[in-house]
Design a protein around this motif. Structure first.
Motif, PDB file in Angstrom:
ATOM      1  N   CYS A   1       0.435  -2.863  -6.770  1.00 53.69           N
ATOM      2  CA  CYS A   1       0.331  -2.076  -5.538  1.00 53.69           C
ATOM      3  C   CYS A   1      -0.946  -1.229  -5.537  1.00 53.69           C
ATOM      4  CB  CYS A   1       1.528  -1.146  -5.390  1.00 53.69           C
ATOM      5  SG  CYS A   1       3.131  -1.983  -5.269  1.00 53.69           S
ATOM      6  N   ARG A   2      -1.454  -0.982  -4.358  1.00 55.10           N
ATOM      7  CA  ARG A   2      -2.482   0.044  -4.211  1.00 55.10           C
ATOM      8  C   ARG A   2      -1.750   1.377  -4.106  1.00 55.10           C
ATOM      9  NH1 ARG A   2      -7.698   1.432  -2.597  1.00 55.10           N
ATOM     10  NH2 ARG A   2      -7.735   3.530  -1.700  1.00 55.10           N
TER      11      ARG A   2
ATOM     12  N   ASP B   1      -2.154   5.492  -3.656  1.00 55.30           N
ATOM     13  CA  ASP B   1      -2.900   6.717  -3.381  1.00 55.30           C
ATOM     14  C   ASP B   1      -1.945   7.893  -3.511  1.00 55.30           C
ATOM     15  OD1 ASP B   1      -5.102   5.155  -2.847  1.00 55.30           O
ATOM     16  OD2 ASP B   1      -4.788   5.182  -0.668  1.00 55.30           O
TER      17      ASP B   1
ATOM     18  N   ARG C   1       0.873  -1.175   0.000  1.00 57.29           N
ATOM     19  CA  ARG C   1       0.000   0.000   0.000  1.00 57.29           C
ATOM     20  C   ARG C   1       0.908   1.223   0.000  1.00 57.29           C
ATOM     21  NH1 ARG C   1      -2.988  -2.169   5.225  1.00 57.29           N
ATOM     22  NH2 ARG C   1      -0.788  -2.599   5.561  1.00 57.29           N
TER      23      ARG C   1
ATOM     24  N   LEU D   1      -2.962   1.868   7.056  1.00 60.55           N
ATOM     25  CA  LEU D   1      -3.339   1.950   5.644  1.00 60.55           C
ATOM     26  C   LEU D   1      -2.163   2.216   4.715  1.00 60.55           C
ATOM     27  CD1 LEU D   1      -6.632   4.052   6.013  1.00 60.55           C
ATOM     28  CD2 LEU D   1      -6.381   1.556   5.819  1.00 60.55           C
TER      29      LEU D   1
END
Length: 282
Positions: free
Chosen positions: A142-143, A145, A117, A196
């Motif tokens: 991968c995530r 953000d 993440r 997260l």
């Protein structure tokens, strides 16, 4: 050159596109097969000013991304703010102009071998290299953000492009003119406490990088940051870009951002000594 730059070479590249994007210039260079050795976090050293220029040293610019596809073949994208004399000259180059450059230079972002993440944090146009990094991370499963921040909305680079590259994009401006009002670093502590985030990649002003390192300290989150120190030569000769870095034994030494960086482990930078001379070197 240091072995870190063993894949670098000098070439004359052609400007195939120079577009104004907000306050910045998106410059596309035809660099051929050089793209095969460029990685997210690398930079390029460009001879600026032309043949009769008084600017002797090259100027360093972060590589935003590279591509082997498209009508130009191997291309390199730079996002440049026309602030200094060298960057203004580069931004004034028309399509078809020839650019003398050396690339790829410096250390790149470490890419995980397993999906993680990842949180990408960018400040101003310093966020440009994170778009190419996001694509690489997404391809690894991968995530990803991305949080972009600046003092005002006009300094956020290409927010719509960020939406196409990541799972979640959030924008923070100190004056509230775009996205949420506040600093881009404010929500990071909450993300870490909720488990997260595994790794943070950051690029932007030094105070922002230091703030992230302070927030991450004591957690299991890794912070890879591309430091913003002025690089006069880009190849480790002039010693103008040194930073205080702590080794495994706690000793502080001055490392060159262009050779030992620009990507560094934020936990190893002695942020409280940046701009100062460590006692060991007095």
């Amino acid at each position: 050159m240091s072995s870190i730059n063993r894949f670098s070479s000098r070439m004359i590249a052609t400007v195939v596109s120079n577009k104004r994007v907000g306050q910045y210039h998106q410059i596309l260079l035809n660099v051929g097969e050089m793209v095969n050795t460029c990685k997210p976090g690398n930079f390029v050293a460009i001879r600026v000013g032309g043949d009769n220029a008084k600017m002797i040293l090259r100027r360093a610019f972060a590589i935003s991304r590279v591509s082997l596809t498209g009508p130009y073949g191997g291309s390199m994208e730079l996002i440049v703010a026309p602030f200094g004399q060298g960057s203004k000259w580069l931004c004034a180059q028309a399509e078809g102009s020839e650019i003398d450059l050396i690339a790829p230079l410096g250390t790149a972002f470490g890419i995980p071998t397993e999906p993680v993440r990842a949180l990408l944090v960018g400040g101003g146009y310093g966020s440009a290299p994170l778009f190419g990094l996001a694509e690489v991370l997404k391809n690894r499963g991968c995530r990803v953000d991305m949080y972009l921040g600046a003092s005002t909305g006009g300094k956020i680079y290409a927010p719509m492009e960020g939406k196409r590259s990541v799972n979640v994009l959030k924008i923070y401006t100190e004056d509230g003119s775009m996205g949420e009002r506040g600093r881009v670093t404010e929500p990071i502590a909450g993300l870490i406490s909720e488990g997260l985030v595994d790794v943070i990649y950051s690029c932007g002003p030094m105070p922002m990088l230091r703030a992230i390192s302070d927030i991450v300290a004591g957690s299991d989150v890794v912070h890879q940051c591309a430091v913003e120190e002025s690089m006069a030569c880009g190849v480790g000769i002039c010693m103008t870009c040194v930073l205080p870095v702590t080794d495994a034994d706690g000793n502080v030494s001055m490392k060159r951002s262009c050779i030992d960086g620009p990507v560094m482990n934020g936990a190893n930078v002695a942020w409280e000594l940046v701009g100062k001379i460590p006692e060991a070197h007095l």
